[in-house]
Design a protein around this motif. Structure first.
Motif, PDB file in Angstrom:
ATOM      1  N   ASP A 394       0.867  -1.184   0.000  1.00  0.00           N
ATOM      2  CA  ASP A 394       0.000   0.000   0.000  1.00  0.00           C
ATOM      3  C   ASP A 394       0.899   1.228   0.000  1.00  0.00           C
ATOM      4  O   ASP A 394       1.349   1.692   1.052  1.00  0.00           O
ATOM      5  CB  ASP A 394      -0.905  -0.001   1.228  1.00  0.00           C
ATOM      6  N   PRO A 395       1.199   1.791  -1.185  1.00  0.00           N
ATOM      7  CA  PRO A 395       2.156   2.910  -1.253  1.00  0.00           C
ATOM      8  C   PRO A 395       1.735   4.116  -0.411  1.00  0.00           C
ATOM      9  O   PRO A 395       2.588   4.754   0.219  1.00  0.00           O
ATOM     10  CB  PRO A 395       2.187   3.245  -2.748  1.00  0.00           C
ATOM     11  N   ARG A 396       0.448   4.450  -0.411  1.00  0.00           N
ATOM     12  CA  ARG A 396       0.000   5.626   0.349  1.00  0.00           C
ATOM     13  C   ARG A 396       0.222   5.434   1.846  1.00  0.00           C
ATOM     14  O   ARG A 396       0.708   6.327   2.538  1.00  0.00           O
ATOM     15  CB  ARG A 396      -1.491   5.886   0.066  1.00  0.00           C
ATOM     16  N   GLU A 397      -0.143   4.255   2.331  1.00  0.00           N
ATOM     17  CA  GLU A 397       0.087   3.974   3.751  1.00  0.00           C
ATOM     18  C   GLU A 397       1.574   3.971   4.047  1.00  0.00           C
ATOM     19  O   GLU A 397       2.027   4.445   5.107  1.00  0.00           O
ATOM     20  CB  GLU A 397      -0.551   2.626   4.095  1.00  0.00           C
ATOM     21  N   GLY A 398       2.381   3.459   3.106  1.00  0.00           N
ATOM     22  CA  GLY A 398       3.827   3.446   3.287  1.00  0.00           C
ATOM     23  C   GLY A 398       4.412   4.840   3.335  1.00  0.00           C
ATOM     24  O   GLY A 398       5.316   5.124   4.131  1.00  0.00           O
ATOM     25  N   GLU A 399       3.907   5.745   2.498  1.00  0.00           N
ATOM     26  CA  GLU A 399       4.414   7.120   2.513  1.00  0.00           C
ATOM     27  C   GLU A 399       4.085   7.825   3.836  1.00  0.00           C
ATOM     28  O   GLU A 399       4.895   8.600   4.357  1.00  0.00           O
ATOM     29  CB  GLU A 399       3.827   7.897   1.337  1.00  0.00           C
ATOM     30  N   GLN A 400       2.926   7.530   4.380  1.00  0.00           N
ATOM     31  CA  GLN A 400       2.562   8.124   5.672  1.00  0.00           C
ATOM     32  C   GLN A 400       3.488   7.630   6.779  1.00  0.00           C
ATOM     33  O   GLN A 400       3.966   8.420   7.605  1.00  0.00           O
ATOM     34  CB  GLN A 400       1.109   7.801   6.012  1.00  0.00           C
ATOM     35  N   ARG A 401       3.746   6.317   6.785  1.00  0.00           N
ATOM     36  CA  ARG A 401       4.639   5.773   7.819  1.00  0.00           C
ATOM     37  C   ARG A 401       6.063   6.285   7.633  1.00  0.00           C
ATOM     38  O   ARG A 401       6.768   6.522   8.613  1.00  0.00           O
ATOM     39  CB  ARG A 401       4.612   4.243   7.780  1.00  0.00           C
ATOM     40  N   LEU A 402       6.505   6.425   6.373  1.00  0.00           N
ATOM     41  CA  LEU A 402       7.857   6.927   6.114  1.00  0.00           C
ATOM     42  C   LEU A 402       8.012   8.351   6.633  1.00  0.00           C
ATOM     43  O   LEU A 402       9.023   8.686   7.276  1.00  0.00           O
ATOM     44  CB  LEU A 402       8.143   6.878   4.613  1.00  0.00           C
ATOM     45  N   ALA A 403       7.036   9.205   6.359  1.00  0.00           N
ATOM     46  CA  ALA A 403       7.116  10.590   6.821  1.00  0.00           C
ATOM     47  C   ALA A 403       7.175  10.667   8.344  1.00  0.00           C
ATOM     48  O   ALA A 403       7.957  11.438   8.916  1.00  0.00           O
ATOM     49  CB  ALA A 403       5.920  11.391   6.289  1.00  0.00           C
ATOM     50  N   GLU A 404       6.388   9.840   9.003  1.00  0.00           N
ATOM     51  CA  GLU A 404       6.392   9.858  10.467  1.00  0.00           C
ATOM     52  C   GLU A 404       7.703   9.314  11.017  1.00  0.00           C
ATOM     53  O   GLU A 404       8.246   9.845  12.006  1.00  0.00           O
ATOM     54  CB  GLU A 404       5.214   9.033  10.988  1.00  0.00           C
ATOM     55  N   SER A 405       8.242   8.262  10.402  1.00  0.00           N
ATOM     56  CA  SER A 405       9.516   7.711  10.857  1.00  0.00           C
ATOM     57  C   SER A 405      10.647   8.710  10.672  1.00  0.00           C
ATOM     58  O   SER A 405      11.489   8.897  11.576  1.00  0.00           O
ATOM     59  CB  SER A 405       9.823   6.422  10.089  1.00  0.00           C
ATOM     60  N   ALA A 406      10.694   9.388   9.511  1.00  0.00           N
ATOM     61  CA  ALA A 406      11.749  10.379   9.267  1.00  0.00           C
ATOM     62  C   ALA A 406      11.626  11.543  10.249  1.00  0.00           C
ATOM     63  O   ALA A 406      12.639  12.070  10.743  1.00  0.00           O
ATOM     64  CB  ALA A 406      11.668  10.874   7.829  1.00  0.00           C
ATOM     65  N   GLY A 419      19.143   3.590   8.349  1.00  0.00           N
ATOM     66  CA  GLY A 419      18.879   2.267   8.899  1.00  0.00           C
ATOM     67  C   GLY A 419      17.700   2.256   9.847  1.00  0.00           C
ATOM     68  O   GLY A 419      16.906   1.304   9.856  1.00  0.00           O
ATOM     69  N   ALA A 420      17.569   3.305  10.676  1.00  0.00           N
ATOM     70  CA  ALA A 420      16.444   3.377  11.610  1.00  0.00           C
ATOM     71  C   ALA A 420      15.125   3.492  10.854  1.00  0.00           C
ATOM     72  O   ALA A 420      14.117   2.866  11.226  1.00  0.00           O
ATOM     73  CB  ALA A 420      16.630   4.567  12.551  1.00  0.00           C
ATOM     74  N   ILE A 421      15.120   4.267   9.772  1.00  0.00           N
ATOM     75  CA  ILE A 421      13.894   4.392   8.977  1.00  0.00           C
ATOM     76  C   ILE A 421      13.535   3.051   8.345  1.00  0.00           C
ATOM     77  O   ILE A 421      12.372   2.618   8.365  1.00  0.00           O
ATOM     78  CB  ILE A 421      14.080   5.477   7.904  1.00  0.00           C
ATOM     79  N   ALA A 422      14.535   2.361   7.771  1.00  0.00           N
ATOM     80  CA  ALA A 422      14.274   1.066   7.149  1.00  0.00           C
ATOM     81  C   ALA A 422      13.750   0.057   8.165  1.00  0.00           C
ATOM     82  O   ALA A 422      12.860  -0.752   7.862  1.00  0.00           O
ATOM     83  CB  ALA A 422      15.540   0.537   6.490  1.00  0.00           C
ATOM     84  N   GLU A 423      14.271   0.098   9.389  1.00  0.00           N
ATOM     85  CA  GLU A 423      13.795  -0.825  10.422  1.00  0.00           C
ATOM     86  C   GLU A 423      12.336  -0.550  10.766  1.00  0.00           C
ATOM     87  O   GLU A 423      11.544  -1.481  10.959  1.00  0.00           O
ATOM     88  CB  GLU A 423      14.668  -0.690  11.662  1.00  0.00           C
ATOM     89  N   ASP A 424      11.970   0.719  10.836  1.00  0.00           N
ATOM     90  CA  ASP A 424      10.565   1.061  11.097  1.00  0.00           C
ATOM     91  C   ASP A 424       9.654   0.590   9.970  1.00  0.00           C
ATOM     92  O   ASP A 424       8.563   0.060  10.213  1.00  0.00           O
ATOM     93  CB  ASP A 424      10.415   2.573  11.258  1.00  0.00           C
ATOM     94  N   MET A 425      10.117   0.745   8.741  1.00  0.00           N
ATOM     95  CA  MET A 425       9.262   0.449   7.593  1.00  0.00           C
ATOM     96  C   MET A 425       9.102  -1.042   7.355  1.00  0.00           C
ATOM     97  O   MET A 425       8.133  -1.469   6.727  1.00  0.00           O
ATOM     98  CB  MET A 425       9.834   1.120   6.339  1.00  0.00           C
TER      99      MET A 425
END
Length: 447
Positions: A394-406, A419-425
């Motif tokens: 789900d790209p849209r859900e992924g973009e939301q999680r990426l923005a919050e992780s960053a 690496g921390a962002i990749a671990e969250d995603m």
């Protein structure tokens, strides 16, 4: 040929046992013959029929090499001769409905035994009186008769039974000894197999470790070396879709242009493994050449497609180009079908920087425009491939999680952020893919 009729099982057993003894059969063979004859005759005698036992000896032409054979035939007047259901004869025979015949090999040198037939004897070893005779031809006594006029010698019968029992016990002991030996050998074999398995596991672990070192060295050789730029912090995280390949189609390149700006290329070539790596390398090398030659940023994606199409007609790749001035923070972005860059301000504000365009190998390739933006001190720019945001399909859900992780990790040391962002995603991976996360931060200038 000797032929005698019996109406009781004890007399029949005794006759067969004496027949085997008279013909010097091995004790085990004699016992098997007695049990086989008894097994077939039991149901016939219980039904009230009598059975006839016939015996005849044959010799081979070469008497010095073998003792010939003994043919023993059990006949019944009615076609009811058959072994019990599921039973197997200890000594195989040729069985029909009214007769069964055993051909028993005789030991070499077995003397010819001549036994006179009685009038209606129940044993093959009778005198003219019809009574069984013990050793030496003496009468066996009147006790133990079977009702058919045949009388057995209890002492002789017991001796023969003891012989068969001793043979049976010796066979059991031999089988038990064989079982113990085989159990010991099996234990030793299992121990050896286990030791071999441990050795193979250790060897496999060594090979995996060596393989991992080679893959990391290969990956390091393919990646561009780090660059040091005053006022700019850069870090990257890469992970292939599978552990069997050192790299895939996700690639990046960074270098400093003659005017001091930093150029960054992020490529996602179609496919996985070495072939997609080659495609991605071709794209990054073409982009680097064009950038260093001074081609405008907007034209580089389309010009790359023109260069590579004759060399690799099947190549398809998304491309994101970024140029950053480390002094002013000016940012330029060109895009060819790639996910948008993410800007996270020092304050925590998040923004995706959208630019339309088509990638290399796509119809009408090229970036529609160049997006201009500005990074301030402490601002974080995240460039990535779709393997980071589409692990859950789900790209849209992924973009939301990426923005919050960053946003959550923006103040960490730059080397830890990708690496921390990749671990969250990748807490849940439903669609494994090559993953690239590249972080750029405008560092505070000393005051």
């Amino acid at each position: 040929m000797r032929r005698h009729t019996f109406h009781a099982l004890p007399a029949l057993r005794h006759a067969v046992r004496r027949l085997g003894t008279a013909n010097a059969l091995p004790v085990e063979t004699r016992a098997r013959l007695v049990l086989s004859v008894s097994t077939l005759a039991d149901s016939v005698l219980r039904a009230g029929y009598g059975v006839t036992l016939e015996s005849a000896r044959t010799r081979t032409k070469d008497r010095s090499s073998a003792g010939g054979s003994l043919a023993v035939t059990l006949r019944t007047p009615a076609p009811v001769l058959a072994p019990p259901a599921g039973a197997e004869l200890p000594l195989p025979a040729q069985v029909s409905s009214d007769a069964a015949t055993w051909h028993v090999p005789l030991p070499a040198g077995t003397p010819e035994i001549r036994i006179p037939a009685g009038r209606h004897s129940d044993d093959a070893t009778t005198g003219g009186s019809g009574r069984l005779r013990g050793p030496g031809g003496t009468p066996a006594g009147a006790s133990g008769g079977d009702g058919d006029g045949a009388v057995s010698d209890p002492v002789t019968e017991n001796r023969l039974l003891e012989e068969e029992l001793r043979v049976a016990l010796a066979r059991v002991d031999s089988l038990a000894a064989d079982q113990r030996r085989l159990t010991h050998e099996l234990a030793e074999t299992n121990s050896g197999v286990l030791a071999l398995y441990v050795q193979l596991e250790e060897r496999d672990e060594q090979l995996r470790t060596a393989h991992g070192h080679i893959l990391r060295e290969l990956e390091d050789a393919l990646r561009p070396p780090p660059i040091a730029v005053d006022g700019l912090e850069l870090a990257v995280h890469y992970a292939p879709a599978g552990t069997d390949a050192p790299t895939g189609g996700d690639f990046y390149d960074w270098f400093i242009l003659p005017d001091g700006t930093v150029h960054i290329t992020v490529v996602d070539a179609l496919g996985h493994g070495v072939r997609s790596t080659r495609s991605a390398l071709n794209v990054t090398h073409a982009v680097r050449t064009l950038a260093l030659e001074g081609h405008p940023l907007k034209s580089i994606v389309a010009r790359t497609d023109e260069i590579l199409e004759p060399l690799d007609p099947e190549l398809m790749a998304t491309v994101l180009l970024a140029r950053i001035d480390p002094v002013s923070g000016d940012l330029q972005l060109a895009n060819g079908s790639h996910p948008p860059a993410l800007a996270v301000r020092d304050s925590g504000e998040k923004e995706y920087l959208e630019v339309r365009g088509r990638g290399v190998g796509y119809p009408f390739p090229g970036s529609e425009r160049v997006l201009h933006a500005k990074l301030d001190e402490g601002d974080l720019l995240v460039l990535y491939t779709d393997g980071l945001t589409e692990s859950r399909r789900d790209p849209r859900e992924g973009e939301q999680r990426l923005a919050e992780s960053a946003r959550r990790h923006r103040h960490r040391p730059i080397g830890e952020i990708p690496g921390a962002i990749a671990e969250d995603m990748h807490t849940v991976v439903l669609h494994p893919d090559d993953t690239l996360a590249l972080a750029v931060r405008l560092s505070p200038r000393p005051r």
